[in-house]
Scaffold this motif. Structure first.
Motif, PDB file in Angstrom:
ATOM      1  N   ALA A  26       0.832  -1.204   0.000  1.00 25.77           N
ATOM      2  CA  ALA A  26       0.000   0.000   0.000  1.00 25.77           C
ATOM      3  C   ALA A  26       0.868   1.257   0.000  1.00 25.77           C
ATOM      4  CB  ALA A  26      -0.930   0.008   1.209  1.00 25.77           C
ATOM      5  N   VAL A  27       1.916   1.245   0.827  1.00 25.73           N
ATOM      6  CA  VAL A  27       2.862   2.368   0.894  1.00 25.73           C
ATOM      7  C   VAL A  27       4.264   1.788   0.936  1.00 25.73           C
ATOM      8  CG1 VAL A  27       3.676   4.318   2.272  1.00 25.73           C
ATOM      9  CG2 VAL A  27       1.231   3.890   2.089  1.00 25.73           C
ATOM     10  N   ARG A  28       5.179   2.369   0.183  1.00 24.97           N
ATOM     11  CA  ARG A  28       6.540   1.826   0.198  1.00 24.97           C
ATOM     12  C   ARG A  28       7.581   2.940   0.155  1.00 24.97           C
ATOM     13  NH1 ARG A  28       7.537  -0.385  -5.796  1.00 24.97           N
ATOM     14  NH2 ARG A  28       5.806   0.574  -6.868  1.00 24.97           N
ATOM     15  N   ASP A  29       8.458   2.879   1.120  1.00 21.51           N
ATOM     16  CA  ASP A  29       9.613   3.781   1.209  1.00 21.51           C
ATOM     17  C   ASP A  29       9.192   5.251   1.102  1.00 21.51           C
ATOM     18  OD1 ASP A  29      12.312   4.167   1.647  1.00 21.51           O
ATOM     19  OD2 ASP A  29      12.747   4.386  -0.490  1.00 21.51           O
ATOM     20  N   LEU A  30       8.174   5.624   1.878  1.00 18.84           N
ATOM     21  CA  LEU A  30       7.645   6.984   1.833  1.00 18.84           C
ATOM     22  C   LEU A  30       8.292   7.850   2.908  1.00 18.84           C
ATOM     23  CD1 LEU A  30       5.548   9.115   0.903  1.00 18.84           C
ATOM     24  CD2 LEU A  30       3.962   8.119   2.548  1.00 18.84           C
ATOM     25  N   SER A  31       8.793   9.003   2.516  1.00 14.51           N
ATOM     26  CA  SER A  31       9.358   9.975   3.455  1.00 14.51           C
ATOM     27  C   SER A  31       8.784  11.351   3.137  1.00 14.51           C
ATOM     28  CB  SER A  31      10.886  10.016   3.353  1.00 14.51           C
ATOM     29  OG  SER A  31      11.456   8.767   3.689  1.00 14.51           O
TER      30      SER A  31
END
Length: 539
Positions: A26-31
């Motif tokens: 759903a979310v990956r490597d989010l900053s």
């Protein structure tokens, strides 16, 4: 904003969901970063991970969500990644407030708005007296610019318009003066004038209290006017982020350019000059009782007139748009024409009078008169598979010779709506917003109707999916010669889909005519005000 205080620092967020087929990303490597006094917008299509990112901060994810141990979230320098539920409750509503997309489903229908805002205050201020709570609630309702706050405080959510309910949600979110406000599609269901009022209200509150705002929206026109920084998300990851004007002026990523070029386009197909009339309403009036009669007080019953003697006609293959502000009577008129609520006046459908028919007599006509609601997640039964949802109406109305025939009709309806047959096995929560709306359309199409009431069917969708649904509705209309009554607050969508448009205000008809004529040469000042609110914000 480099000189401002850093409110939120999120690094390497990764969220997966456990499904029957394994893990779904759903979310990956989010900053991302949010500073005090800054508005940060998260944009992207349905399913891109925008809302999941916000709910990860709040720790409001469903039970099948898995957050990577490498993820890190800091609030004002404090690492809250490992906080348990008890510690998060001290943060939610106190240090972080959240405005949800649909206030009618977020507010408890059994409690007054005063009680619900007061509960938020008491949760974090145990020593407050009842008098102090009520005084603070009145102060908040006044700050939200709600008319007659002394009266509103004791009302229930259903007694308010959509814009008023959204103001109540904002009051709850800022009741304890949070540092961060998460606004998840805060204006999706609102008409253009109320939308502008709510966004301006949020801006004033932000400046007054110096709070950071995380704005989640599919409406890029809002982003351009109100956001300082933008994160563009696709498939759970950020593909581009930049200052708002820089991103809109010179987007670097192909997906960003795709979003910016996804404004509703095209026009309604030409209507046959000899197209027969399929629906006619004459002197339609709807009123609701607001106060019961009292013999003791010698007081007669009080009524509110929601629709005041309107007349309209709809031809076969035509799309008629109903526009106006919240509370103008659009949906009430639509429901009256379908005999879903009581009304006065004459209604004729395909030559048959409907106004004298009771519920039982209306049943044979129901399959020919379908409705697609604004929020498919609320209108689709979460306990039923897509197969059961589509075939339910077919079974009730005797459509299909046998189970095999109904299966083929359900598959055809899905395919016509742009979905593959494998969707039959899945449940509504397994789809994005745009896909759920396609299921709702497939459910209506499977009934082989002549007329469909479309009640804000694109308002909860991002621009690119909105365009897809508009094109789908055009294709279905041309293939099946369908007639649409299209209720919307988005004049850009109305321009792209409708042959004619009716403008309503306070239950009255303000103006009616060909869509392009009304939108380019409006006769009435109210219509001009709606058009300015829609297209100047979009400019």
């Amino acid at each position: 904003m480099k000189n401002s205080e850093l409110l939120v620092r999120a690094d390497r967020l990764r969220v997966d969901f456990k499904t029957r087929d394994g893990l779904a990303e759903a979310v990956r490597d989010l900053s991302f970063r949010i500073y005090r006094g800054q508005t940060v917008a998260m944009v992207g299509e349905s399913g891109s991970g925008k809302s999941i990112s916000a709910r990860t901060i709040m720790k409001l994810l469903p039970g099948n969500a898995l957050v990577s141990p490498d993820s890190r979230i800091e609030l004002l320098g404090e690492d809250i990644t490992g906080f348990d539920e008890a510690r998060m409750r001290t943060i939610r509503g106190k240090r972080i407030g959240m405005i949800f997309q649909e206030p009618m489903t977020s507010l408890n229908p059994l409690y007054t708005v005063g009680q619900q805002i007061g509960e938020m205050l008491l949760e974090h201020n145990r020593g407050m007296s009842r008098q102090q709570v009520r005084a603070r609630v009145l102060e908040l309702l006044t700050e939200m610019q709600l008319p007659e706050p002394e009266k509103r405080i004791d009302q229930y959510p259903h007694q308010m318009s959509g814009g008023q309910r959204q103001r109540v949600m904002i009051a709850m979110a800022i009741a304890n003066n949070p540092d961060l406000l998460i606004a998840d599609e805060p204006t999706t269901a609102l008409d253009v004038t109320v939308q502008a009022e709510i966004l301006n209200l949020l801006r004033r509150l932000q400046q007054k209290h110096n709070i950071g705002v995380m704005l989640i929206t599919h409406d890029l026109t809002i982003v351009r006017q109100y956001a300082d920084w933008v994160y563009v998300m696709q498939h759970g990851q950020v593909v581009e982020n930049n200052a708002t004007e820089a991103l809109f002026t010179a987007p670097q990523h192909a997906y960003s350019r795709h979003l910016l070029n996804s404004e509703p386009s095209g026009r309604a197909p030409a209507l046959a000059a000899d197209a027969p009339e399929i629906l006619r309403g004459r002197d339609i009036r709807v009123r609701f009782q607001t106060q019961a009669a009292s013999l003791w007080r010698r007081r007669p019953a009080q009524y509110f007139e929601a629709v005041k003697g309107l007349e309209l006609g709809l031809r076969r293959g035509e799309t008629l748009g109903l526009v106006g502000e919240s509370g103008s009577g659009k949906t009430t008129l639509g429901h009256a024409l379908l005999r879903l609520i009581d009304s006065q006046g004459e209604i004729h459908y395909d030559g048959q009078p409907l106004h004298d028919k009771d519920r039982q007599a209306m049943r044979p006509l129901r399959r020919k008169m379908q409705i697609v609601f604004q929020d498919p997640f609320s209108s689709l039964n979460p306990r039923m598979t897509v197969r059961q949802i589509i075939q339910e109406g077919m079974l009730i109305n005797g459509i299909g010779k046998d189970a095999k025939d109904r299966e083929q009709k359900a598959i055809l309806a899905l395919q016509e709506s742009g979905l593959a047959p494998f969707a039959l096995e899945r449940f509504p929560h397994e789809f994005s917003g745009g896909q759920r709306q396609r299921i709702a359309i497939a459910k209506a199409i499977a009934m082989e109707p002549d007329f469909i009431l479309l009640d804000e069917p694109t308002s909860a969708l991002d621009l690119s999916v909105q365009n897809q649904i508009i094109k789908l509705l055009r294709q279905l209309q041309q293939k099946h010669n369908l007639s649409y009554l299209f209720i919307s607050h988005d004049l850009r969508v109305v321009r792209a889909l409708c042959h004619r448009v009716m403008v309503m205000r306070h239950g009255d008809l303000v103006e009616v005519g060909d869509t392009e004529q009304v939108l380019t040469q409006p006769r009435e000042e109210y219509t001009r005000r709606l058009i300015r609110a829609a297209f100047e914000v979009a400019a």
